[in-house]
Write a protein that holds these residues in place. Structure first.
Motif, PDB file in Angstrom:
ATOM      1  N   PHE A  49     -10.055   3.980  10.588  1.00 54.79           N
ATOM      2  CA  PHE A  49     -10.741   2.709  10.390  1.00 54.79           C
ATOM      3  C   PHE A  49     -10.949   2.510   8.896  1.00 54.79           C
ATOM      4  CE2 PHE A  49     -12.119   4.841  14.243  1.00 54.79           C
ATOM      5  CZ  PHE A  49     -11.843   3.894  15.226  1.00 54.79           C
ATOM      6  N   VAL A  50     -10.669   1.321   8.400  1.00 55.93           N
ATOM      7  CA  VAL A  50     -10.865   1.006   6.983  1.00 55.93           C
ATOM      8  C   VAL A  50     -11.779  -0.205   6.891  1.00 55.93           C
ATOM      9  CG1 VAL A  50      -9.771   0.346   4.816  1.00 55.93           C
ATOM     10  CG2 VAL A  50      -8.600   1.941   6.368  1.00 55.93           C
ATOM     11  N   ILE A  51     -12.960   0.004   6.322  1.00 56.40           N
ATOM     12  CA  ILE A  51     -13.924  -1.062   6.090  1.00 56.40           C
ATOM     13  C   ILE A  51     -13.962  -1.289   4.584  1.00 56.40           C
ATOM     14  CG2 ILE A  51     -16.305  -1.826   6.373  1.00 56.40           C
ATOM     15  CD1 ILE A  51     -16.533   0.271   8.653  1.00 56.40           C
ATOM     16  N   ALA A  52     -13.674  -2.498   4.153  1.00 59.42           N
ATOM     17  CA  ALA A  52     -13.563  -2.788   2.731  1.00 59.42           C
ATOM     18  C   ALA A  52     -14.717  -3.652   2.252  1.00 59.42           C
ATOM     19  CB  ALA A  52     -12.239  -3.490   2.432  1.00 59.42           C
ATOM     20  N   SER A  53     -15.294  -3.280   1.133  1.00 59.66           N
ATOM     21  CA  SER A  53     -16.204  -4.167   0.423  1.00 59.66           C
ATOM     22  C   SER A  53     -15.412  -5.335  -0.148  1.00 59.66           C
ATOM     23  CB  SER A  53     -16.880  -3.384  -0.709  1.00 59.66           C
ATOM     24  OG  SER A  53     -17.387  -4.253  -1.706  1.00 59.66           O
ATOM     25  N   GLU A  54     -16.081  -6.454  -0.325  1.00 60.63           N
ATOM     26  CA  GLU A  54     -15.432  -7.601  -0.970  1.00 60.63           C
ATOM     27  C   GLU A  54     -14.970  -7.278  -2.395  1.00 60.63           C
ATOM     28  OE1 GLU A  54     -17.851 -11.169   1.387  1.00 60.63           O
ATOM     29  OE2 GLU A  54     -18.621 -10.366  -0.519  1.00 60.63           O
ATOM     30  N   ARG A  55     -15.468  -6.178  -2.952  1.00 63.37           N
ATOM     31  CA  ARG A  55     -15.066  -5.760  -4.306  1.00 63.37           C
ATOM     32  C   ARG A  55     -13.888  -4.784  -4.284  1.00 63.37           C
ATOM     33  NH1 ARG A  55     -21.248  -4.456  -6.264  1.00 63.37           N
ATOM     34  NH2 ARG A  55     -21.974  -6.629  -6.383  1.00 63.37           N
ATOM     35  N   ALA A  56     -13.416  -4.413  -3.106  1.00 65.86           N
ATOM     36  CA  ALA A  56     -12.328  -3.433  -3.011  1.00 65.86           C
ATOM     37  C   ALA A  56     -10.999  -4.051  -3.431  1.00 65.86           C
ATOM     38  CB  ALA A  56     -12.235  -2.910  -1.585  1.00 65.86           C
ATOM     39  N   THR A  57     -10.158  -3.228  -4.039  1.00 69.46           N
ATOM     40  CA  THR A  57      -8.772  -3.593  -4.319  1.00 69.46           C
ATOM     41  C   THR A  57      -7.893  -2.400  -3.958  1.00 69.46           C
ATOM     42  OG1 THR A  57      -8.916  -2.858  -6.625  1.00 69.46           O
ATOM     43  CG2 THR A  57      -9.358  -5.206  -6.174  1.00 69.46           C
TER      44      THR A  57
ATOM     45  N   ALA B 215      -9.412  -7.366  -1.170  1.00 69.28           N
ATOM     46  CA  ALA B 215      -9.845  -6.949   0.164  1.00 69.28           C
ATOM     47  C   ALA B 215      -9.406  -7.935   1.237  1.00 69.28           C
ATOM     48  CB  ALA B 215     -11.366  -6.799   0.177  1.00 69.28           C
ATOM     49  N   HIS B 216      -9.443  -9.220   0.948  1.00 72.10           N
ATOM     50  CA  HIS B 216      -9.090 -10.206   1.965  1.00 72.10           C
ATOM     51  C   HIS B 216      -7.588 -10.156   2.285  1.00 72.10           C
ATOM     52  CE1 HIS B 216     -13.076 -11.925   2.240  1.00 72.10           C
ATOM     53  NE2 HIS B 216     -13.142 -11.899   0.925  1.00 72.10           N
ATOM     54  N   ARG B 217      -6.773  -9.939   1.260  1.00 73.95           N
ATOM     55  CA  ARG B 217      -5.341  -9.762   1.519  1.00 73.95           C
ATOM     56  C   ARG B 217      -5.095  -8.476   2.303  1.00 73.95           C
ATOM     57  NH1 ARG B 217      -0.768 -11.788   3.131  1.00 73.95           N
ATOM     58  NH2 ARG B 217       1.085 -10.809   2.199  1.00 73.95           N
ATOM     59  N   ALA B 218      -5.836  -7.422   1.995  1.00 74.18           N
ATOM     60  CA  ALA B 218      -5.705  -6.173   2.747  1.00 74.18           C
ATOM     61  C   ALA B 218      -6.041  -6.399   4.224  1.00 74.18           C
ATOM     62  CB  ALA B 218      -6.606  -5.097   2.152  1.00 74.18           C
TER      63      ALA B 218
END
Length: 262
Positions: A124-132, A172-175
């Motif tokens: 499972f991968v949970i990304a912060s909006e600041r993740a790249t 993050a949104h593209r991910a």
């Protein structure tokens, strides 16, 4: 239950372990000392019967900035004893250690190189909006090997090859769009979201979960008949455990099962 070594924190709360890459002054880039600590932390998680689920995250503003190319404490890829031909190629979780317990990644900031390779072994991968997310190796004149093996199995092949072959950074949104991340959340909600998911996972029978993960990993590498036979054998093995008996008894008695991972 604190530090696992230089650059890593290991903490267990009940059946949930949090492994924090903790070298924030270097954006959690992995040097030789940190590599040894990372391997020790994941080995500890793998061996601990009371540790059922792991959350992995980074300290500070980055998740993991990949290999520290200026490492003065050894090879960021880890130690390879013996001659060239005797050297193992699997010596870390990123390179393929088999840990079939559920792993949740809480990506708090940039994930680069090793940081993204790690995600390909997480469930499972949970990304912060600041993740790249970046695989930069191709721009340094080097191929990405384990990422090239695993990423096309995790997401659409063309999206995987785009990341691997361009070295571009995505947000993050593209991910989330391409399936690399399952959730995108505000930074302040990241760890609560990860802990909530980890708690939900502890409601499932641990040995059954490990069999499911192993089936998901090994099955695609087998022929259909061999995969089904392997899976049915695993079903019989897990079905003979104390937890399987407890699951049936709890269902019959209309109560919540008490798992023991036995």
């Amino acid at each position: 239950m604190g530090s696992a070594g230089t650059g890593v924190r290991y903490e267990r709360d009940g059946h949930v372990v949090t492994i924090t890459y903790d070298r924030p002054e270097k954006r959690n880039a992995i040097d030789g000392d940190m590599r040894r600590a990372i391997n020790a932390a994941w080995d500890r998680f793998r061996a601990d019967d009371e540790a059922w689920v792991a959350i992995v995250t980074g300290a500070g503003s980055a998740f993991c900035a990949g290999a520290d190319l200026r490492s003065e404490t050894g090879n960021p890829a880890g130690d390879f004893p013996g001659s060239f031909w005797e050297k193992p190629t699997v010596n870390s979780l990123e390179s393929g250690w088999e840990i079939f317990k559920p792993i949740v990644a809480a990506v708090n900031g940039p994930a680069v190189g090793y940081g993204v390779t790690l995600l390909t072994w997480c469930d499972f991968v949970i990304a912060s909006e600041r993740a790249t997310f970046t695989f930069p190796e191709v721009r340094l004149g080097m191929p990405t090997i384990v990422g090239a093996l695993r990423l096309p199995r995790m997401i659409d092949r063309q999206h995987a090859m785009e990341l691997l072959m361009t070295g571009d950074t995505i947000d993050a949104h593209r991910a989330r769009e391409i399936g690399l991340a399952g959730w995108v959340v505000p930074p302040e909600s990241l760890m609560d979201t990860a802990r909530s998911l980890a708690t939900r996972l502890t409601a499932g029978a641990p040995l059954a979960q490990r069999a499911i993960k192993e089936m998901a990993v090994r099955g695609p590498e087998m022929g259909t008949t061999e995969a089904i036979r392997f899976g049915e054998t695993m079903r019989k093995v897990v079905g003979a455990t104390d937890d399987a008996a407890e699951g049936v008894a709890a269902a019959r008695e209309r109560r919540t099962p008490v798992w023991r991972a036995r």
